[in-house]
Design a protein around this motif. Structure first.
Motif, PDB file in Angstrom:
ATOM      1  N   UNK A   6       1.260  -1.204   0.043  1.00  0.00           N
ATOM      2  CA  UNK A   6       0.430   0.159   0.333  1.00  0.00           C
ATOM      3  C   UNK A   6       0.801   1.384   0.144  1.00  0.00           C
ATOM      4  N   UNK A   7       0.518   2.405  -0.313  1.00  0.00           N
ATOM      5  CA  UNK A   7       0.811   3.888  -0.244  1.00  0.00           C
ATOM      6  C   UNK A   7       1.145   4.263   1.028  1.00  0.00           C
ATOM      7  N   UNK A  11      -1.789   5.210   5.660  1.00  0.00           N
ATOM      8  CA  UNK A  11      -1.086   4.772   6.721  1.00  0.00           C
ATOM      9  C   UNK A  11      -2.213   6.448   7.798  1.00  0.00           C
ATOM     10  N   UNK A  12      -2.528   7.675   7.080  1.00  0.00           N
ATOM     11  CA  UNK A  12      -3.055   8.399   7.962  1.00  0.00           C
ATOM     12  C   UNK A  12      -4.446   7.802   7.229  1.00  0.00           C
ATOM     13  N   UNK A  13      -4.905   7.005   6.748  1.00  0.00           N
ATOM     14  CA  UNK A  13      -6.924   6.483   6.061  1.00  0.00           C
ATOM     15  C   UNK A  13      -6.829   5.658   7.342  1.00  0.00           C
ATOM     16  N   UNK A  14      -5.559   4.394   8.179  1.00  0.00           N
ATOM     17  CA  UNK A  14      -5.727   3.954   8.810  1.00  0.00           C
ATOM     18  C   UNK A  14      -6.002   4.331   9.866  1.00  0.00           C
ATOM     19  N   UNK A  15      -5.693   5.302  10.408  1.00  0.00           N
ATOM     20  CA  UNK A  15      -5.474   6.564  11.602  1.00  0.00           C
ATOM     21  C   UNK A  15      -7.036   7.166  11.692  1.00  0.00           C
ATOM     22  N   UNK A 192       3.853   3.453   4.706  1.00  0.00           N
ATOM     23  CA  UNK A 192       2.531   3.410   5.728  1.00  0.00           C
ATOM     24  C   UNK A 192       3.243   3.071   7.169  1.00  0.00           C
ATOM     25  N   UNK A 193       2.926   2.281   7.238  1.00  0.00           N
ATOM     26  CA  UNK A 193       3.082   2.323   9.000  1.00  0.00           C
ATOM     27  C   UNK A 193       4.100   3.512  10.009  1.00  0.00           C
ATOM     28  N   UNK A 194       5.083   4.171   9.656  1.00  0.00           N
ATOM     29  CA  UNK A 194       5.862   4.603   9.864  1.00  0.00           C
ATOM     30  C   UNK A 194       4.955   6.045   9.429  1.00  0.00           C
ATOM     31  N   UNK A 195       3.640   6.290   8.207  1.00  0.00           N
ATOM     32  CA  UNK A 195       3.002   7.467   8.462  1.00  0.00           C
ATOM     33  C   UNK A 195       1.953   7.369   9.384  1.00  0.00           C
ATOM     34  N   UNK A 249      -4.454  -4.212   9.259  1.00  0.00           N
ATOM     35  CA  UNK A 249      -4.093  -6.063   8.756  1.00  0.00           C
ATOM     36  C   UNK A 249      -5.181  -5.980   7.259  1.00  0.00           C
ATOM     37  N   UNK A 250      -6.619  -5.504   7.534  1.00  0.00           N
ATOM     38  CA  UNK A 250      -7.481  -5.678   6.180  1.00  0.00           C
ATOM     39  C   UNK A 250      -6.098  -5.158   4.896  1.00  0.00           C
ATOM     40  N   UNK A 251      -5.417  -3.798   5.056  1.00  0.00           N
ATOM     41  CA  UNK A 251      -4.976  -3.806   3.814  1.00  0.00           C
ATOM     42  C   UNK A 251      -3.723  -3.884   3.490  1.00  0.00           C
ATOM     43  N   UNK A 252      -3.300  -4.795   4.313  1.00  0.00           N
ATOM     44  CA  UNK A 252      -2.088  -5.766   4.053  1.00  0.00           C
ATOM     45  C   UNK A 252      -2.318  -7.129   3.715  1.00  0.00           C
ATOM     46  N   UNK A 253      -3.084  -8.018   3.863  1.00  0.00           N
ATOM     47  CA  UNK A 253      -3.629  -8.627   3.102  1.00  0.00           C
ATOM     48  C   UNK A 253      -5.300  -8.920   2.857  1.00  0.00           C
TER      49      UNK A 253
END
Length: 268
Positions: A6-7, A11-15, A192-195, A249-253
């Protein structure tokens, strides 16, 4: 199960999704998080093995919040019984979750043990709640070295366990493979995880600053209640954070091509 890349902006979307989902069922999700923390705290009073048992329950608590967030996203009420979801998913997956808990406890305690070689166990005692941290301890060079050493080891450990509960619960992956795939997913999507981490850090610091200003004014009026507001707010923010984990999790797998519908059917 397939890994997805993912881009960084995800990461912003997850939050955002974590916060929005929490406010769909704030009382239920906050109560479930508080209950999980209370159970882990109670377990620590068991003689000799209490702290290790509490650590072993952490992956199960993380899974409970993931499932609860998924329920809330799909319009269902996340009831407190979800705290036991790791133990109600069949014998094989229950055994896998218990194994994952043991691996986490052993790994974490190993890190604490290694840090004790540096400062004689001071950091481990402070972190595990056995010793208060005063100024003298905080300024001790050995304590600081042990702290940074432990953090350097804990980061890769946390990445390995980040998705592991979800991989076991939703995809039936064995514990060791789940740890491997979790670590790979975090590394491949590190931007993405850093963001994601920076955004949550900003939310925590920003909220803390606002509350510090507000409670500073209220302290002269309502005294100790101001401290309770800070603690309560911190717990709510932590519950929001754990609510957002399910979206990482949803977007990683994703389910393999040609398989049945993904069991984690969360809306975009």
């Amino acid at each position: 199960m397939k890994l997805q890349i993912v881009p960084a902006s995800t990461g912003v979307l997850w939050v955002k999704l974590g916060i929005q989902t929490f406010w769909r069922q704030p009382m239920a999700l906050a109560a479930l998080f508080f209950l999980a923390m209370a159970c882990m705290s109670l377990v620590t009073i068991v003689p000799f093995v209490g702290p290790a048992l509490a650590l072993a329950l952490l992956p199960c608590s993380s899974l409970a919040m993931m499932v609860a967030a998924a329920e809330a996203t799909q319009g269902r009420f996340p009831n407190p019984s979800l705290l036991l979801v790791a133990f109600r998913s069949g014998t094989e997956r229950r055994r896998a979750m218990l194994t994952l808990g043991v691996l986490y406890a052993v790994s974490f305690l190993a890190i604490m043990g290694l840090s004790a070689l540096i400062d004689g166990g001071t950091f481990a005692n402070v972190y595990l709640g056995g010793e208060p941290m005063g100024r003298e301890i905080a300024e001790d060079p050995d304590f600081q070295t042990a702290m940074w050493f432990s953090m350097a080891l804990y980061i890769p450990l946390s990445l390995m366990f980040w998705h592991a509960p979800g991989l076991i619960h939703w995809h039936g992956i064995p514990p060791v493979k789940a740890l491997f795939f979790s670590g790979i997913a975090c590394l491949r999507n590190w931007r993405a995880y850093l963001v994601f981490g920076i955004c949550w850090m900003t939310v925590f610091l920003g909220t803390g600053l606002v509350l510090a200003l507000v409670t500073g004014v209220l302290a002269s009026l309502i005294g100790a209640i101001a401290g309770g507001i800070m603690v309560g707010a911190a717990m709510v923010l932590a519950a929001m954070f754990f609510t957002s984990v399910v979206f990482t999790f949803r977007d990683s797998f994703s389910a393999p091509d040609g398989s049945a519908e993904d069991p984690l059917d969360l809306p975009e």
